[in-house]
Design a protein around this motif. Structure first.
Motif, PDB file in Angstrom:
ATOM      1  N   ALA A 112      45.318 -45.063  70.547  1.00  0.00           N
ATOM      2  CA  ALA A 112      44.255 -44.320  71.222  1.00  0.00           C
ATOM      3  C   ALA A 112      44.882 -43.364  72.232  1.00  0.00           C
ATOM      4  CB  ALA A 112      43.296 -45.288  71.903  1.00  0.00           C
ATOM      5  N   ALA A 113      45.754 -42.497  71.746  1.00  0.00           N
ATOM      6  CA  ALA A 113      46.552 -41.635  72.619  1.00  0.00           C
ATOM      7  C   ALA A 113      45.715 -40.676  73.464  1.00  0.00           C
ATOM      8  CB  ALA A 113      47.559 -40.854  71.794  1.00  0.00           C
ATOM      9  N   ALA A 114      44.519 -40.348  73.055  1.00  0.00           N
ATOM     10  CA  ALA A 114      43.708 -39.375  73.784  1.00  0.00           C
ATOM     11  C   ALA A 114      42.982 -39.989  74.977  1.00  0.00           C
ATOM     12  CB  ALA A 114      42.701 -38.725  72.839  1.00  0.00           C
ATOM     13  N   THR A 115      43.000 -41.297  75.107  1.00  0.00           N
ATOM     14  CA  THR A 115      42.269 -41.935  76.205  1.00  0.00           C
ATOM     15  C   THR A 115      43.107 -41.990  77.473  1.00  0.00           C
ATOM     16  OG1 THR A 115      43.006 -44.132  75.561  1.00  0.00           O
ATOM     17  CG2 THR A 115      40.937 -43.366  74.601  1.00  0.00           C
ATOM     18  N   GLU A 116      42.441 -42.202  78.594  1.00  0.00           N
ATOM     19  CA  GLU A 116      43.123 -42.335  79.881  1.00  0.00           C
ATOM     20  C   GLU A 116      43.953 -43.618  79.903  1.00  0.00           C
ATOM     21  OE1 GLU A 116      43.156 -40.370  82.802  1.00  0.00           O
ATOM     22  OE2 GLU A 116      42.399 -38.914  81.350  1.00  0.00           O
ATOM     23  N   PRO A 117      45.085 -43.621  80.608  1.00  0.00           N
ATOM     24  CA  PRO A 117      45.854 -44.859  80.743  1.00  0.00           C
ATOM     25  C   PRO A 117      45.000 -45.945  81.399  1.00  0.00           C
ATOM     26  CG  PRO A 117      47.130 -42.969  81.504  1.00  0.00           C
ATOM     27  CD  PRO A 117      45.732 -42.486  81.256  1.00  0.00           C
ATOM     28  N   LEU A 118      45.210 -47.168  80.960  1.00  0.00           N
ATOM     29  CA  LEU A 118      44.473 -48.321  81.435  1.00  0.00           C
ATOM     30  C   LEU A 118      45.351 -49.082  82.423  1.00  0.00           C
ATOM     31  CD1 LEU A 118      41.985 -50.238  80.908  1.00  0.00           C
ATOM     32  CD2 LEU A 118      43.369 -51.269  79.104  1.00  0.00           C
ATOM     33  N   THR A 119      44.811 -49.398  83.614  1.00  0.00           N
ATOM     34  CA  THR A 119      45.576 -50.213  84.556  1.00  0.00           C
ATOM     35  C   THR A 119      45.604 -51.637  84.024  1.00  0.00           C
ATOM     36  OG1 THR A 119      44.997 -48.811  86.430  1.00  0.00           O
ATOM     37  CG2 THR A 119      45.749 -51.049  86.933  1.00  0.00           C
ATOM     38  N   VAL A 120      46.822 -52.167  83.811  1.00  0.00           N
ATOM     39  CA  VAL A 120      46.973 -53.495  83.207  1.00  0.00           C
ATOM     40  C   VAL A 120      47.503 -54.538  84.184  1.00  0.00           C
ATOM     41  CG1 VAL A 120      47.193 -52.612  80.852  1.00  0.00           C
ATOM     42  CG2 VAL A 120      49.251 -52.914  82.247  1.00  0.00           C
ATOM     43  N   ALA A 121      48.078 -54.111  85.307  1.00  0.00           N
ATOM     44  CA  ALA A 121      48.590 -55.071  86.288  1.00  0.00           C
ATOM     45  C   ALA A 121      48.797 -54.371  87.622  1.00  0.00           C
ATOM     46  CB  ALA A 121      49.904 -55.692  85.819  1.00  0.00           C
ATOM     47  N   THR A 122      48.724 -55.170  88.691  1.00  0.00           N
ATOM     48  CA  THR A 122      49.084 -54.700  90.028  1.00  0.00           C
ATOM     49  C   THR A 122      49.927 -55.788  90.681  1.00  0.00           C
ATOM     50  OG1 THR A 122      47.079 -55.605  91.022  1.00  0.00           O
ATOM     51  CG2 THR A 122      47.001 -53.289  90.326  1.00  0.00           C
ATOM     52  N   ALA A 123      50.773 -55.385  91.627  1.00  0.00           N
ATOM     53  CA  ALA A 123      51.646 -56.363  92.273  1.00  0.00           C
ATOM     54  C   ALA A 123      52.082 -55.877  93.646  1.00  0.00           C
ATOM     55  CB  ALA A 123      52.881 -56.619  91.406  1.00  0.00           C
ATOM     56  N   TYR A 124      52.430 -56.853  94.491  1.00  0.00           N
ATOM     57  CA  TYR A 124      53.004 -56.587  95.806  1.00  0.00           C
ATOM     58  C   TYR A 124      54.234 -57.460  95.953  1.00  0.00           C
ATOM     59  CZ  TYR A 124      48.518 -54.418  96.589  1.00  0.00           C
ATOM     60  OH  TYR A 124      47.420 -53.631  96.457  1.00  0.00           O
ATOM     61  N   LEU A 125      55.371 -56.839  96.249  1.00  0.00           N
ATOM     62  CA  LEU A 125      56.632 -57.550  96.386  1.00  0.00           C
ATOM     63  C   LEU A 125      57.253 -57.242  97.739  1.00  0.00           C
ATOM     64  CD1 LEU A 125      56.381 -56.236  93.297  1.00  0.00           C
ATOM     65  CD2 LEU A 125      58.422 -57.568  92.981  1.00  0.00           C
ATOM     66  N   VAL A 126      58.043 -58.178  98.234  1.00  0.00           N
ATOM     67  CA  VAL A 126      58.764 -57.978  99.487  1.00  0.00           C
ATOM     68  C   VAL A 126      60.252 -57.910  99.160  1.00  0.00           C
ATOM     69  CG1 VAL A 126      59.290 -58.924 101.761  1.00  0.00           C
ATOM     70  CG2 VAL A 126      57.010 -59.255 100.769  1.00  0.00           C
ATOM     71  N   PHE A 127      60.899 -56.885  99.678  1.00  0.00           N
ATOM     72  CA  PHE A 127      62.338 -56.696  99.503  1.00  0.00           C
ATOM     73  C   PHE A 127      63.011 -56.685 100.862  1.00  0.00           C
ATOM     74  CE2 PHE A 127      60.945 -55.452  95.413  1.00  0.00           C
ATOM     75  CZ  PHE A 127      62.025 -55.591  94.563  1.00  0.00           C
ATOM     76  N   VAL A 128      64.263 -57.100 100.883  1.00  0.00           N
ATOM     77  CA  VAL A 128      65.083 -57.029 102.088  1.00  0.00           C
ATOM     78  C   VAL A 128      66.295 -56.161 101.762  1.00  0.00           C
ATOM     79  CG1 VAL A 128      66.513 -58.331 103.715  1.00  0.00           C
ATOM     80  CG2 VAL A 128      64.323 -59.270 102.943  1.00  0.00           C
ATOM     81  N   ALA A 129      66.549 -55.188 102.621  1.00  0.00           N
ATOM     82  CA  ALA A 129      67.735 -54.352 102.471  1.00  0.00           C
ATOM     83  C   ALA A 129      68.942 -55.158 102.931  1.00  0.00           C
ATOM     84  CB  ALA A 129      67.600 -53.081 103.302  1.00  0.00           C
ATOM     85  N   VAL A 130      70.025 -55.115 102.151  1.00  0.00           N
ATOM     86  CA  VAL A 130      71.232 -55.863 102.491  1.00  0.00           C
ATOM     87  C   VAL A 130      72.458 -54.954 102.452  1.00  0.00           C
ATOM     88  CG1 VAL A 130      70.337 -58.107 101.740  1.00  0.00           C
ATOM     89  CG2 VAL A 130      71.560 -56.658 100.106  1.00  0.00           C
TER      90      VAL A 130
END
Length: 176
Positions: A112-130
């Motif tokens: 279905a290439a003509a359709t809008e992209p579908l949101t399939v997942a969301t996420a929040y991650l925490v990173f630490v700079a080292v």
């Protein structure tokens, strides 16, 4: 990176706008990515999320950043073989050495290439700079650029408060 402007402490990192950290990764899902149910395995998407979030954290911090926590990942729709999956990440909030990175994953269905992209997942991650020795290092503050970025910054503070309160409550319960 430090600011050398008059009146600004030279050891304080220069802030970076939210847009500086934005990263997009895309790939077509293949048969190797499939689980027993015939859809893309959640672990494949989780690694993809971690990869794009790590790239955003590294870009913002100017070096190595490691995953410290995944606050949340929500799978909204199944992904199928042949789908073009894109993950969009940006740094939402920064502490002294940590950063929250938000990720949105979309899918363009192969049939279905003509359709809008579908949101399939969301996420929040925490990173630490080292640094090279693996010790936390300072990160530049993130500078929200618009109302949406400011909303994400405020919500990241709420998630941080909840994460720290949960840790304190668990430590207290273990001590009893």
């Amino acid at each position: 990176m430090t600011d050398q402007t008059p009146g600004h402490p030279s050891n304080e990192p220069i802030g970076r706008p939210t847009a500086y950290s934005r990263v997009t990764l895309s790939r077509i899902m293949t048969a190797v990515d499939v689980n027993l149910y015939g859809t893309v395995h959640g672990g494949v998407l989780m690694k993809f999320v971690d990869d794009v979030a790590g790239a955003a954290a590294a870009r913002h911090s100017g070096g190595t950043a490691v995953t410290a926590a995944i606050d949340e990942i929500i799978f909204l729709e199944p992904v199928r073989v042949g789908d073009l999956v894109s993950a969009y990440a940006q740094v939402n909030w920064t502490g002294s050495s940590s950063m929250e990175v938000g990720v949105r994953v979309t899918s363009e269905r192969w049939d279905a290439a003509a359709t809008e992209p579908l949101t399939v997942a969301t996420a929040y991650l925490v990173f630490v700079a080292v640094d090279v020795a693996g010790h936390p290092r300072a990160v530049p503050p993130v500078l929200p650029e618009d109302m949406e970025d400011q909303r994400r910054f405020r919500e990241a503070l709420i998630r941080r408060e909840h994460r720290l309160a949960r840790r304190t409550a668990i430590q207290k319960a273990r001590a009893e």
